[in-house]
Structures are given as C-alpha cells and as structure tokens.
Write a protein that holds these residues in place. Structure first.
Motif, PDB file in Angstrom:
ATOM      1  N   SER A 232       0.846  -1.184   0.000  1.00  7.78           N
ATOM      2  CA  SER A 232       0.000   0.000   0.000  1.00  7.78           C
ATOM      3  C   SER A 232       0.882   1.234   0.000  1.00  7.78           C
ATOM      4  N   VAL A 233       0.258   2.386  -0.239  1.00 11.38           N
ATOM      5  CA  VAL A 233       1.010   3.640  -0.234  1.00 11.38           C
ATOM      6  C   VAL A 233       1.635   3.873   1.137  1.00 11.38           C
ATOM      7  N   GLU A 234       0.871   3.623   2.189  1.00 12.96           N
ATOM      8  CA  GLU A 234       1.415   3.801   3.541  1.00 12.96           C
ATOM      9  C   GLU A 234       2.596   2.868   3.796  1.00 12.96           C
ATOM     10  N   GLU A 235       2.487   1.635   3.325  1.00 19.16           N
ATOM     11  CA  GLU A 235       3.581   0.684   3.523  1.00 19.16           C
ATOM     12  C   GLU A 235       4.844   1.114   2.780  1.00 19.16           C
ATOM     13  N   CYS A 236       4.675   1.846   1.682  1.00 18.95           N
ATOM     14  CA  CYS A 236       5.852   2.362   0.967  1.00 18.95           C
ATOM     15  C   CYS A 236       6.696   3.231   1.898  1.00 18.95           C
ATOM     16  N   PHE A 237       6.033   4.052   2.701  1.00 18.12           N
ATOM     17  CA  PHE A 237       6.756   4.875   3.678  1.00 18.12           C
ATOM     18  C   PHE A 237       7.424   3.998   4.727  1.00 18.12           C
ATOM     19  N   GLU A 238       6.656   3.079   5.286  1.00 15.85           N
ATOM     20  CA  GLU A 238       7.148   2.262   6.395  1.00 15.85           C
ATOM     21  C   GLU A 238       8.346   1.410   5.974  1.00 15.85           C
ATOM     22  N   VAL A 239       8.238   0.724   4.835  1.00 16.31           N
ATOM     23  CA  VAL A 239       9.336  -0.174   4.460  1.00 16.31           C
ATOM     24  C   VAL A 239      10.551   0.600   3.967  1.00 16.31           C
ATOM     25  N   ALA A 240      10.330   1.778   3.374  1.00 21.22           N
ATOM     26  CA  ALA A 240      11.478   2.594   2.968  1.00 21.22           C
ATOM     27  C   ALA A 240      12.281   3.014   4.193  1.00 21.22           C
ATOM     28  N   TYR A 241      11.569   3.467   5.204  1.00 19.54           N
ATOM     29  CA  TYR A 241      12.238   3.854   6.454  1.00 19.54           C
ATOM     30  C   TYR A 241      12.976   2.665   7.053  1.00 19.54           C
ATOM     31  N   ARG A 242      12.313   1.522   7.083  1.00 22.56           N
ATOM     32  CA  ARG A 242      12.904   0.316   7.669  1.00 22.56           C
ATOM     33  C   ARG A 242      14.120  -0.152   6.872  1.00 22.56           C
ATOM     34  N   ALA A 243      14.033  -0.048   5.547  1.00 17.02           N
ATOM     35  CA  ALA A 243      15.117  -0.527   4.690  1.00 17.02           C
ATOM     36  C   ALA A 243      16.432   0.180   4.991  1.00 17.02           C
ATOM     37  N   PHE A 244      16.389   1.481   5.222  1.00 18.49           N
ATOM     38  CA  PHE A 244      17.613   2.224   5.509  1.00 18.49           C
ATOM     39  C   PHE A 244      18.238   1.794   6.829  1.00 18.49           C
ATOM     40  N   HIS A 245      17.409   1.556   7.823  1.00 20.23           N
ATOM     41  CA  HIS A 245      17.938   1.138   9.119  1.00 20.23           C
ATOM     42  C   HIS A 245      18.546  -0.265   9.044  1.00 20.23           C
ATOM     43  N   LEU A 246      17.880  -1.164   8.308  1.00 23.95           N
ATOM     44  CA  LEU A 246      18.434  -2.513   8.181  1.00 23.95           C
ATOM     45  C   LEU A 246      19.719  -2.512   7.355  1.00 23.95           C
ATOM     46  N   ALA A 247      19.746  -1.711   6.299  1.00 17.79           N
ATOM     47  CA  ALA A 247      20.967  -1.631   5.480  1.00 17.79           C
ATOM     48  C   ALA A 247      22.148  -1.164   6.318  1.00 17.79           C
ATOM     49  N   GLU A 248      21.922  -0.183   7.172  1.00 19.93           N
ATOM     50  CA  GLU A 248      22.997   0.333   8.029  1.00 19.93           C
ATOM     51  C   GLU A 248      23.385  -0.691   9.088  1.00 19.93           C
ATOM     52  N   LYS A 249      22.391  -1.315   9.704  1.00 13.95           N
ATOM     53  CA  LYS A 249      22.684  -2.247  10.797  1.00 13.95           C
ATOM     54  C   LYS A 249      23.446  -3.472  10.297  1.00 13.95           C
ATOM     55  N   TYR A 250      23.005  -4.013   9.149  1.00 18.45           N
ATOM     56  CA  TYR A 250      23.607  -5.253   8.654  1.00 18.45           C
ATOM     57  C   TYR A 250      24.615  -5.021   7.526  1.00 18.45           C
ATOM     58  N   GLN A 251      24.840  -3.750   7.200  1.00 16.70           N
ATOM     59  CA  GLN A 251      25.954  -3.354   6.333  1.00 16.70           C
ATOM     60  C   GLN A 251      25.942  -4.083   4.990  1.00 16.70           C
ATOM     61  N   GLY A 252      24.920  -3.791   4.205  1.00 22.80           N
ATOM     62  CA  GLY A 252      24.822  -4.404   2.891  1.00 22.80           C
ATOM     63  C   GLY A 252      23.615  -3.896   2.133  1.00 22.80           C
ATOM     64  N   PRO A 253      23.324  -4.486   0.963  1.00 25.38           N
ATOM     65  CA  PRO A 253      22.202  -4.017   0.149  1.00 25.38           C
ATOM     66  C   PRO A 253      20.855  -4.468   0.687  1.00 25.38           C
ATOM     67  N   VAL A 254      19.907  -3.557   0.664  1.00 22.89           N
ATOM     68  CA  VAL A 254      18.519  -3.864   0.992  1.00 22.89           C
ATOM     69  C   VAL A 254      17.653  -3.339  -0.151  1.00 22.89           C
ATOM     70  N   PHE A 255      16.693  -4.168  -0.592  1.00 22.17           N
ATOM     71  CA  PHE A 255      15.891  -3.854  -1.767  1.00 22.17           C
ATOM     72  C   PHE A 255      14.455  -3.513  -1.396  1.00 22.17           C
ATOM     73  N   ILE A 256      13.883  -2.602  -2.178  1.00 21.30           N
ATOM     74  CA  ILE A 256      12.452  -2.323  -2.129  1.00 21.30           C
ATOM     75  C   ILE A 256      11.899  -2.591  -3.522  1.00 21.30           C
ATOM     76  N   LEU A 257      11.018  -3.589  -3.624  1.00 20.60           N
ATOM     77  CA  LEU A 257      10.391  -3.947  -4.899  1.00 20.60           C
ATOM     78  C   LEU A 257       9.006  -3.328  -4.963  1.00 20.60           C
ATOM     79  N   THR A 258       8.826  -2.416  -5.901  1.00 21.67           N
ATOM     80  CA  THR A 258       7.496  -1.861  -6.128  1.00 21.67           C
ATOM     81  C   THR A 258       7.152  -2.093  -7.591  1.00 21.67           C
ATOM     82  N   ASP A 259       6.096  -1.472  -8.077  1.00 18.41           N
ATOM     83  CA  ASP A 259       5.743  -1.632  -9.490  1.00 18.41           C
ATOM     84  C   ASP A 259       4.990  -0.394  -9.966  1.00 18.41           C
ATOM     85  N   GLN A 260       4.726  -0.336 -11.259  1.00 19.49           N
ATOM     86  CA  GLN A 260       4.120   0.860 -11.838  1.00 19.49           C
ATOM     87  C   GLN A 260       2.769   1.166 -11.206  1.00 19.49           C
ATOM     88  N   PHE A 261       1.966   0.154 -10.946  1.00 16.00           N
ATOM     89  CA  PHE A 261       0.642   0.394 -10.379  1.00 16.00           C
ATOM     90  C   PHE A 261       0.741   1.083  -9.029  1.00 16.00           C
TER      91      PHE A 261
END
Length: 464
Positions: A232-261
């Motif tokens: 959902s649109v709200e989840e886009c905010f939540e997982v984006a925020y979470r992705a940055f924290h996990l990338a920093e904590k575990y020191q590596g790439p973290v992906f966000i998969l979305t789509d055109q819709f």
C-alpha cells in the motif's frame, strides 16, 4: 453493463454531448459525477480553480461554467443514488502515491545521497527528493548511466552518507555487478526497483511483478540481503524507512520492490508522525576502538564496527577482492572461508527482524489468497466479496519477501482448504519461492501478465 455493481449505472458520452464538446467533456463528466455522488458544488469549483486558475483565467472560467451546467443537468435526471456519508472527522490528509511515500520514508530515515538514471516508473522518487534537497541537505545526482549511479551511492555510503538508488528492471540489470561490491565491502545501500513488464523495454508504462527472482539472485557470489515489497502507499513509507535502518545495521544491500501500479496510485493518507521515526546514524561512533582497527573484524553476529573515513584517528580500509580483517587483499583460503561465513551470519540477524505477513479475513478460511507487493488491496477485497456470499475467505500478504520465515505463516497456509497464489507474473515466482524455502506447494494460481493491475474481479474469475 453486466459488470456494474448493484445500483450502478452508466453515463454514456452521448449524454454529455449537449453539455460540452471537445476538451471540456471531461469537466462535464466531473460535474455530473459530482452531483451523483452528492459532492458540494462550491468544493468542486474550488478544486477546478486550483487546477486551471494559475494557468489561464479564461480557461478556468469556461471550465467552471461547464461544470455548473453539467451539475444542474444531473440534478434534473431521475437517478437514484446512495449519497456519500459525511467524513467522520475533519482532518488534514496527504494525497500521495507510492513513489511519494518511498521518498518521504527515505527522508525520514535521513537519506543524504541519491543517485539515479531516469527510468519509468521509478524516476519520481528521485524527483521528489530533488524538491527537498536544499531544505533536507541531501545530494541527488543524475548520473550518466545506471552503473555510475549505484557505484556513486556505494562510494557515498562508504564516506558516511546514507545512500540509495532508484531504478527499474532494465536499469537494475546494469547495477547487478555493483550489488556484489556492496556485499563484499559490507557497505549499506538501499535499492528501489520499480517493476514493469519485460523482457527488454517490454511495456514501459504498464505494471508487472516479474523481477522477484532477479532481485533475489542479483550479484555474483553469496552474501545476505533483505527484500521488501510494500502493498500500500502507507507501507511504501514504512518499508522505505525500515530498509535504511536494516541496510545500516547489517551493512549491505537492501531492496524495495514496487511496481508501476503502486508507484503511480494516489491515496489520501494520514500524516506520518515523524517523531516516531529517528534517522539513521551512519557508521559506528564508538571512540574506544583500539588500534589496529579492523574494518572486517570477525564477530559472533558477523557485523563488524563500521567507522567512517576521516571521523576518527583510525585508517579505514576495504577491498572488492577477498580481504583480511583489516581490509587488505588476501588469497588465504582459510581466511576466505571464514569471511564468507562471517558475511552470511548477518542473514541470521535479518531473519530475526523479518516482517510478519498481514492476515485479513476468516481465521479458518476455505479460500486463502497469498499475495505480495501491490496485489494486497485486490486480494483483501476479493476475500471480502467471497465472505459476503457466505464463503470463509482470507488473504495473507507479504510486505517482506526475503528472508522468509516459515514459522510466521506455515500454520496459516496449512489451515486453509484451498490456497491461491495471486501474482502479476506468468510463472508464480513467489509461490515457487515459498515452496523452495518451506516445502509448502501452492497448487492454485491466479496470474496476470498483460500489463494491467490485478483487480478483485480478475481474482474471482480465476477462482470460479
């Protein structure tokens, strides 16, 4: 006409012909729809003025005249409709799409660098960040190509800037080698991939979910990653925020998969309470680290202290070749084995923080829809429609598709009499992933791969 809901009706173009012509037909349709829905005329006129008033006052006046004429015409028709209920509370909301919310989530997480090469449907993430670049003190760089973009982001992250790239499948194909660089050097980076139909250019303005397996295996060698797929649109905010924290904590790439819709779907969302979202602090600020400093020190968790070059007395060294704990290149085969194991240990930590899938509907369903990414709403609505017909139905949605933790959902799958995977791809990639990781085979599939978004009606046609 046969597809209309109960009480629905059609207003054909011929009905609007006496009200307007040419470019004003859309405005006439808005006037008719506004009256049918019971919207306040002044409110609709105000919205129309905001759209056209700044561009051309004469055109704005013509649009308003057509709107009022159509509104009055609609009032004279014998149409029985159910008026929309009044809002329960008069609160401000944000009109945002998925890409807007990914950008906002990145800002909340404290992003400081974004590199990109324009590619539909991900470009507006970077354009949103550009709007806030000065006030948020971030750098957004349009690179000469996608290879440059991701290498810039990795370099900026190594230097201490919380970093990301935004791209689509074709652009990410060029980034795959650099993903391995982030894995080997243990450098945080968030990578957003907006999916669209391929192969090659495919249907560049349509939607699909066909790149899950690509993202899971992108980059040569073995190293950990996490993959999110907001529903959902709200989840886009939540997982984006979470992705940055996990990338920093575990020191590596973290992906966000979305789509055109999802990227282009607008929703009215409640404002986010940003005080609940502290930003990422890049690197370790521990001043007691003794010399010699080892950037890739062996630890029980696999996570080594990450110092930022120039922010301490220590020399920070890493290498894209295999390396010793101090970051210098090595071909010592015993060290090589230990380093692979050290990096993979971080996946165990990522597993402990994996998001649980969202369950919606009857706790003992006869039909259970399994979804990931943007198909969440369609699956929940399909389950609700079946429930209205007396069938026990539910949906299980995954906003994180890797790593998968079977203990979070296998019992739910086992309870359902019929499990149906719903995906916007031809091969059922997520269903295959569940089978590979857990052994549970989803035997029923609703797949769509014509470029259009999955709807509740499409799902229910696949069920019958």
């Amino acid at each position: 006409q046969n597809e209309l809901s109960e009480g629905g009706f059609v207003i054909a173009d011929e009905s609007l012909a006496p009200l307007a012509t040419g470019k004003f037909l859309n405005t006439a349709a808005i006037g008719v729809a506004s009256k049918v829905l019971g919207l306040d005329l002044d409110l609709v006129c105000k919205a129309l003025s905001e759209q056209f008033g700044k561009k051309d006052e004469a055109v704005a006046k013509e649009n308003e005249d057509v709107l009022k004429k159509a509104y009055q015409w609609s009032a004279s028709q014998k149409v029985s409709v159910k008026k929309l209920s009044e809002p329960k509370k008069n609160s401000r909301r944000l009109m945002m799409n998925g890409n807007d919310c990914i950008a906002l989530g990145a800002l909340a997480a404290g992003v400081k660098f974004c590199a990109f090469y324009p590619m539909t449907p991900s470009t507006t993430i970077s354009l949103n960040l550009i709007k806030w670049a000065d006030s948020a003190e971030i750098v957004v760089e349009q690179a000469e190509d996608e290879i440059s973009a991701i290498n810039m982001a990795i370099g900026a992250s190594f230097a201490g800037a919380t970093s990301m790239v935004a791209t689509s499948g074709g652009g990410f194909a060029l980034m795959a080698e650099a993903v391995s660089l982030a894995g080997m050097t243990e450098t945080p980076v968030v990578i957003v991939v907006g999916q669209r139909p391929g192969p090659a250019t495919g249907l560049p303005t349509r939607t699909e979910q066909a790149e899950l397996e690509f993202i899971l295996h992108a980059g040569h060698g073995e190293f950990p990653r996490a993959v999110f797929a907001p529903g959902s649109v709200e989840e886009c905010f939540e997982v984006a925020y979470r992705a940055f924290h996990l990338a920093e904590k575990y020191q590596g790439p973290v992906f966000i998969l979305t789509d055109q819709f999802l990227a282009d779907s607008f929703r009215a969302v409640e404002p986010f309470k940003l005080e609940k979202y502290p930003p990422v602090i890049a690197g370790c600020r521990n001043k007691t680290i003794e010399e010699p400093y080892h950037r890739h020190a062996f630890t029980e968790s696999g996570i080594s202290p990450r110092l930022i070059p120039g922010l301490s007395k220590h020399l920070v060294i890493t290498d894209s070749d295999e390396h010793y704990e101090d970051g210098h290149i090595t071909e010592d085969l015993d060290i090589r084995k230990r380093m692979v194991e050290k990096r993979l240990k971080k996946l165990e930590g990522l597993k402990t923080e994996a998001l649980k899938p969202d369950f919606f509907g009857d706790k003992n369903p006869s039909v259970l829809f399994v979804s990931w990414g943007s198909t969440k709403g369609a699956c929940e609505e399909a389950a609700a429609l079946l429930s209205k017909k007396g069938m026990k139905a539910a949906s299980l949605h995954f906003s994180q598709v890797w790593p998968l933790m079977g203990n979070q959902f296998l019992d739910i799958l086992a309870k359902a009499k019929k499990v149906i995977s719903v995906e916007s791809n031809a091969t059922g990639q997520f269903a295959r992933l569940i089978r590979r990781e857990t052994g549970f085979e989803i035997k029923n599939n609703v797949n769509r791969y014509d470029g259009l978004p999955i709807t509740p009606e499409y799902i229910l046609k696949g069920v019958s």
